[in-house]
Enzyme design. Structure first.
Site, PDB file in Angstrom:
ATOM      1  N   ARG A  99       0.877  -1.185   0.000  1.00 43.28           N
ATOM      2  CA  ARG A  99       0.000   0.000   0.000  1.00 43.28           C
ATOM      3  C   ARG A  99       0.903   1.221   0.000  1.00 43.28           C
ATOM      4  O   ARG A  99       1.717   1.389   0.918  1.00 43.28           O
ATOM      5  CB  ARG A  99      -0.928  -0.024   1.212  1.00 43.28           C
ATOM      6  CG  ARG A  99      -1.751   1.239   1.361  1.00 43.28           C
ATOM      7  CD  ARG A  99      -2.869   1.130   2.365  1.00 43.28           C
ATOM      8  NE  ARG A  99      -3.993   0.393   1.832  1.00 43.28           N
ATOM      9  CZ  ARG A  99      -5.276   0.612   2.171  1.00 43.28           C
ATOM     10  NH1 ARG A  99      -5.590   1.542   3.050  1.00 43.28           N
ATOM     11  NH2 ARG A  99      -6.241  -0.113   1.633  1.00 43.28           N
ATOM     12  N   HIS A 126      -7.185   0.556  -6.925  1.00 40.48           N
ATOM     13  CA  HIS A 126      -7.467  -0.261  -5.738  1.00 40.48           C
ATOM     14  C   HIS A 126      -8.136  -1.560  -6.203  1.00 40.48           C
ATOM     15  O   HIS A 126      -9.318  -1.806  -5.934  1.00 40.48           O
ATOM     16  CB  HIS A 126      -8.359   0.522  -4.778  1.00 40.48           C
ATOM     17  CG  HIS A 126      -8.392  -0.019  -3.382  1.00 40.48           C
ATOM     18  ND1 HIS A 126      -7.613  -1.084  -2.952  1.00 40.48           N
ATOM     19  CD2 HIS A 126      -9.128   0.351  -2.294  1.00 40.48           C
ATOM     20  CE1 HIS A 126      -7.866  -1.335  -1.682  1.00 40.48           C
ATOM     21  NE2 HIS A 126      -8.777  -0.483  -1.261  1.00 40.48           N
ATOM     22  N   GLN A 129     -10.132  -3.942  -3.825  1.00 37.88           N
ATOM     23  CA  GLN A 129     -11.468  -3.458  -3.476  1.00 37.88           C
ATOM     24  C   GLN A 129     -12.508  -3.955  -4.477  1.00 37.88           C
ATOM     25  O   GLN A 129     -13.618  -4.347  -4.111  1.00 37.88           O
ATOM     26  CB  GLN A 129     -11.452  -1.921  -3.450  1.00 37.88           C
ATOM     27  CG  GLN A 129     -12.777  -1.292  -3.075  1.00 37.88           C
ATOM     28  CD  GLN A 129     -13.160  -1.587  -1.642  1.00 37.88           C
ATOM     29  OE1 GLN A 129     -12.371  -1.394  -0.737  1.00 37.88           O
ATOM     30  NE2 GLN A 129     -14.386  -2.065  -1.416  1.00 37.88           N
ATOM     31  N   ASP A 213     -17.104   7.491  -2.676  1.00 39.88           N
ATOM     32  CA  ASP A 213     -15.900   7.349  -1.841  1.00 39.88           C
ATOM     33  C   ASP A 213     -15.587   8.734  -1.283  1.00 39.88           C
ATOM     34  O   ASP A 213     -16.157   9.739  -1.706  1.00 39.88           O
ATOM     35  CB  ASP A 213     -14.741   6.796  -2.693  1.00 39.88           C
ATOM     36  CG  ASP A 213     -13.487   6.461  -1.876  1.00 39.88           C
ATOM     37  OD1 ASP A 213     -13.571   6.412  -0.630  1.00 39.88           O
ATOM     38  OD2 ASP A 213     -12.420   6.274  -2.485  1.00 39.88           O
ATOM     39  N   CYS A 250     -16.391   2.030  -0.475  1.00 36.62           N
ATOM     40  CA  CYS A 250     -15.286   1.156  -0.042  1.00 36.62           C
ATOM     41  C   CYS A 250     -14.995   1.319   1.447  1.00 36.62           C
ATOM     42  O   CYS A 250     -14.431   0.415   2.057  1.00 36.62           O
ATOM     43  CB  CYS A 250     -14.042   1.449  -0.874  1.00 36.62           C
ATOM     44  SG  CYS A 250     -13.400   3.122  -0.686  1.00 36.62           S
ATOM     45  N   ARG A 278     -14.389  -8.228   1.664  1.00 35.61           N
ATOM     46  CA  ARG A 278     -12.941  -8.060   1.497  1.00 35.61           C
ATOM     47  C   ARG A 278     -12.223  -9.310   2.012  1.00 35.61           C
ATOM     48  O   ARG A 278     -11.282  -9.798   1.404  1.00 35.61           O
ATOM     49  CB  ARG A 278     -12.433  -6.816   2.267  1.00 35.61           C
ATOM     50  CG  ARG A 278     -13.028  -5.485   1.829  1.00 35.61           C
ATOM     51  CD  ARG A 278     -12.633  -5.085   0.428  1.00 35.61           C
ATOM     52  NE  ARG A 278     -11.190  -5.011   0.232  1.00 35.61           N
ATOM     53  CZ  ARG A 278     -10.406  -3.982   0.579  1.00 35.61           C
ATOM     54  NH1 ARG A 278     -10.936  -2.910   1.132  1.00 35.61           N
ATOM     55  NH2 ARG A 278      -9.106  -4.004   0.341  1.00 35.61           N
TER      56      ARG A 278
HETATM   57  N1   CP Z   1     -11.532   0.145   1.646  1.00 33.00           N
HETATM   58  C1   CP Z   1     -10.282   0.010   2.169  1.00 33.00           C
HETATM   59  O1   CP Z   1      -9.305  -0.295   1.472  1.00 33.00           O
HETATM   60  O2   CP Z   1     -10.244   0.241   3.502  1.00 33.00           O
HETATM   61  P1   CP Z   1      -8.934   0.365   4.403  1.00 33.00           P
HETATM   62  O3   CP Z   1      -8.242   1.637   3.989  1.00 33.00           O
HETATM   63  O4   CP Z   1      -9.454   0.402   5.798  1.00 33.00           O
HETATM   64  O5   CP Z   1      -8.043  -0.817   4.140  1.00 33.00           O
HETATM   65  N1  NVA Z   2      -9.819   6.699  -2.073  1.00 36.01           N
HETATM   66  C1  NVA Z   2      -9.487   6.320  -0.724  1.00 36.01           C
HETATM   67  C2  NVA Z   2      -9.773   4.889  -0.509  1.00 36.01           C
HETATM   68  C3  NVA Z   2      -9.501   4.386   0.867  1.00 36.01           C
HETATM   69  C4  NVA Z   2      -9.756   2.931   1.017  1.00 36.01           C
HETATM   70  C5  NVA Z   2      -8.036   6.645  -0.438  1.00 36.01           C
HETATM   71  O1  NVA Z   2      -7.181   6.384  -1.303  1.00 36.01           O
HETATM   72  O2  NVA Z   2      -7.734   7.162   0.634  1.00 36.01           O
END
Ligand code: CP
Ligand code: NVA
Length: 291
Positions: A99, A126, A129, A213, A250, A278
């Protein structure tokens, strides 16, 4: 050669359908030893609740184990290169989930990794997701063919980009309602043949899925939220969509911003099932990449 999952299209539509079926079986029967003795490293530069827990708990339920490695706890945080880190880590673990703020870092890591690399969220995509989102859509709507219109409301961000990729792959119509200057990736938009509209009502008309989102993704300037007035998802907006519509988000959500105070608790909201999925989909993904 290791098989990586950096973008949704790294799996075929057939593999995604099979993965969703396997995820449903894993929900019914969660404990197996299919990944006994295998190790997944999580190399995370941003916070996470769902992704981290799904991958860590998922590995444990499959008989393997996970190592959570915050970027700054590694020598990477003080200048060891991505390529050297990838060579070393992939000689010791069976897969690495990353990440990061820089999608290019995941690609570079993958290029030097003998173990499968999973994109656990970058600023561009992502894909993990989407596995849960498609599963939830199928379960709630019986939409085995993913062939109904989908609306995206708000920021054209990483999750939106992955929805565009899903639209290209499965052929469903995606309408993106976003303010000017907050459009998703132009190439993905073109590939999906998706439309941009400025009016949220127009986007949701006839939609089977309404998606949203946060207006401020991790790493974004919080001041950008001011551009999104008029892009909040409410029960009244869902009333304008198709009969049987579901709301996806998400998460994490910011009630009072991209969603009002109550719509996540509306009967049409599928967000809690989406979050739980998930776990099941990530277990199926780990089996696919690691077995
Ligand atoms: N939706 C998602 O990826 O959540 P987190 O940031 O909590 O992992
Ligand atoms: N778009 C958001 C998604 C979090 C799961 C981000 O990147 O912070």
């Amino acid at each position: 050669m290791a098989r990586h999952f950096l973008n949704l299209a790294d799996l075929s539509t057939g593999e995604i359908r099979a993965l969703i079926n396997r995820a449903a079986a894993l929900r019914r029967d969660p404990l197996t030893d299919t990944l006994s003795g295998r190790t997944l490293a999580l190399l995370f530069s941003k916070p996470s609740t769902r992704t981290r827990i799904a991958l860590e708990a998922g590995m444990a339920q499959l008989g393997g184990q996970a190592l959570y490695l915050g970027r700054d706890s590694l020598q990477l945080g003080r200048g060891e290169s991505i390529s050297d880190t990838a060579r070393v880590m992939s000689s010791m673990v069976d897969a690495v989930a990353i990440r990061t703020h820089a999608h290019a870092e995941i690609a570079e890591f993958a290029a030097h990794s003998d173990a499968p690399v999973i994109n656990a969220l970058s600023e561009r995509a992502h894909p993990c997701q989407l596995l849960a989102d498609l599963m939830t859509w199928q379960e709630r709507c019986g939409a085995a063919d993913f062939d109904a219109p989908v609306a995206w409301i708000g920021d054209g961000n990483n999750v939106c980009n992955s929805w565009l990729e899903a639209s290209s792959m499965f052929g469903f119509e995606l309408r993106v309602a976003c303010p000017e200057g907050f459009e998703p990736d132009a190439e993905r938009l073109r590939a999906a043949g998706a439309s941009i509209v400025r009016d949220v009502g127009e986007a949701v008309r006839g939609a089977a899925v309404v998606n949203t989102d946060t207006w401020v993704s991790m790493g974004d300037d919080p001041a950008r939220a001011a551009a999104f007035a008029g892009y909040q998802v409410t029960a009244e907006l869902l009333d304008q969509a198709a009969e049987g519509v579901i709301l996806l988000h998400c998460l994490p959500a910011y009630r009072g911003s991209e969603v009002d105070e109550t719509v996540l608790d509306d009967a049409r909201s599928a967000v809690w099932q989406q979050a739980e999925n998930r776990l099941h989909t990530h277990k199926a993904l780990l089996e696919l990449l690691l077995r």
